[in-house]
Design a protein around this motif. Sequence first.
Motif, PDB file in Angstrom:
ATOM      1  N   GLN A  16       2.562  12.740   7.692  1.00 19.39           N
ATOM      2  CA  GLN A  16       3.714  12.418   7.209  1.00 19.39           C
ATOM      3  C   GLN A  16       3.917  11.435   5.915  1.00 19.39           C
ATOM      4  OE1 GLN A  16       5.887  15.601   7.828  1.00 19.39           O
ATOM      5  NE2 GLN A  16       4.367  15.585   8.908  1.00 19.39           N
ATOM      6  N   PHE A  17       4.516  12.096   4.779  1.00 20.32           N
ATOM      7  CA  PHE A  17       5.106  11.653   3.713  1.00 20.32           C
ATOM      8  C   PHE A  17       6.203  11.520   3.327  1.00 20.32           C
ATOM      9  CE2 PHE A  17       4.086  11.113  -1.159  1.00 20.32           C
ATOM     10  CZ  PHE A  17       4.499   9.347  -0.804  1.00 20.32           C
ATOM     11  N   ASP A  18       7.375  10.887   3.101  1.00 19.96           N
ATOM     12  CA  ASP A  18       8.458  10.687   2.575  1.00 19.96           C
ATOM     13  C   ASP A  18       9.122  10.151   1.234  1.00 19.96           C
ATOM     14  OD1 ASP A  18      11.275  10.430   2.399  1.00 19.96           O
ATOM     15  OD2 ASP A  18      11.713  10.362   4.186  1.00 19.96           O
ATOM     16  N   ALA A  22       9.193   6.297   0.419  1.00 21.39           N
ATOM     17  CA  ALA A  22       8.732   5.605  -0.471  1.00 21.39           C
ATOM     18  C   ALA A  22       9.397   4.330  -1.606  1.00 21.39           C
ATOM     19  CB  ALA A  22       7.188   6.362  -1.246  1.00 21.39           C
ATOM     20  N   ILE A 156      -5.053  11.448   0.926  1.00 21.63           N
ATOM     21  CA  ILE A 156      -3.691  11.756  -0.147  1.00 21.63           C
ATOM     22  C   ILE A 156      -4.281  13.433   0.069  1.00 21.63           C
ATOM     23  CG2 ILE A 156      -3.308  12.530  -2.144  1.00 21.63           C
ATOM     24  CD1 ILE A 156      -3.749   9.347  -2.935  1.00 21.63           C
ATOM     25  N   VAL A 159      -1.495  15.569   2.204  1.00 23.24           N
ATOM     26  CA  VAL A 159      -0.003  15.860   1.503  1.00 23.24           C
ATOM     27  C   VAL A 159      -0.351  15.810   0.455  1.00 23.24           C
ATOM     28  CG1 VAL A 159       0.758  14.248   3.551  1.00 23.24           C
ATOM     29  CG2 VAL A 159      -0.159  12.639   1.703  1.00 23.24           C
ATOM     30  N   PHE A 163       2.138  13.959  -2.477  1.00 22.11           N
ATOM     31  CA  PHE A 163       2.091  13.318  -2.829  1.00 22.11           C
ATOM     32  C   PHE A 163       2.066  13.341  -4.864  1.00 22.11           C
ATOM     33  CE2 PHE A 163      -0.268   9.516  -4.765  1.00 22.11           C
ATOM     34  CZ  PHE A 163      -0.113   9.048  -4.332  1.00 22.11           C
ATOM     35  N   ALA A 199       3.862   3.526  -0.370  1.00 21.22           N
ATOM     36  CA  ALA A 199       3.852   5.066  -0.209  1.00 21.22           C
ATOM     37  C   ALA A 199       2.135   4.773   0.763  1.00 21.22           C
ATOM     38  CB  ALA A 199       2.928   5.977  -1.112  1.00 21.22           C
ATOM     39  N   GLU A 202       2.579   3.174   3.950  1.00 19.19           N
ATOM     40  CA  GLU A 202       3.665   4.313   4.675  1.00 19.19           C
ATOM     41  C   GLU A 202       1.944   5.349   4.863  1.00 19.19           C
ATOM     42  OE1 GLU A 202       6.058   8.286   4.202  1.00 19.19           O
ATOM     43  OE2 GLU A 202       6.407   6.732   3.043  1.00 19.19           O
ATOM     44  N   LEU A 203       1.086   5.634   4.187  1.00 18.84           N
ATOM     45  CA  LEU A 203       0.539   6.247   4.887  1.00 18.84           C
ATOM     46  C   LEU A 203      -0.983   6.085   6.251  1.00 18.84           C
ATOM     47  CD1 LEU A 203       0.198   9.039   1.658  1.00 18.84           C
ATOM     48  CD2 LEU A 203       0.564   9.140   3.980  1.00 18.84           C
TER      49      LEU A 203
END
Length: 222
Positions: A16-18, A22, A156, A159, A163, A199, A202-203
């Motif tokens: 998940q990427f919020d 970030a 990447i 997501v 991104f 980011a 996070e990833l």
Amino acid sequence: MINPRKVERLLNSPIQFDIDTALKRGWELFKAQPLILIAYFLIVAIVQFGATYFLEDFSSIVSILVAPPLTAGFYLVANKISRNERVEFQDCFDGFKFWLPVVSVNIISGIITVLGVIALIIPGIYLGVAYAFAMPFVLFAGTEFWTSMELSRKLITKVWWRFFAFVLLLVVINIIGLLFLGVGFLVSGPFSYMAVYAAFEELTGDLLIEDEPENSLPTSQF
């Protein structure tokens, strides 16, 4: 070196990427050392614009050989801030310690992205976004340029649309910064690098955290 098992687990697991997370984390990193980051960004801008104005046809040399380690400096400082380490202004120039790998990854990823743009434009846009973590992987995973590019692309891609929206948002923030007589750009510029690093953290999760050495078996008691 990163643990291959962690890489496989990360790339084969849903992530998940919020964007909001970030951006907030990037702002926290920026607020931790605003004067150093703004001063360094101003120097980087002077070098790049000065090269364009004074060197003219030779300005591309600066973009190829000097700009990558200068960019790496932002990520290295972000990493030190994130680890609660003391940051000094000279730390910003530590990117030159990684001159060959960061220049290599910048050149190769740039060439492939341009070829993608020439081909159908869309592949170039995809790769331009997907290679955003190539330099951080070189710096913090110690991987060579092609492995770093592939790790960035595969991560990447999971997501990519979110991104891509994140990158577009940073572009808008910097345009707004420029509209404020350029002064706002002194904040939005370094903040953008901090946000990209946030980011990246996070990833990648625990991918870049070194494993604790296994304790040796206790000696038998007789």
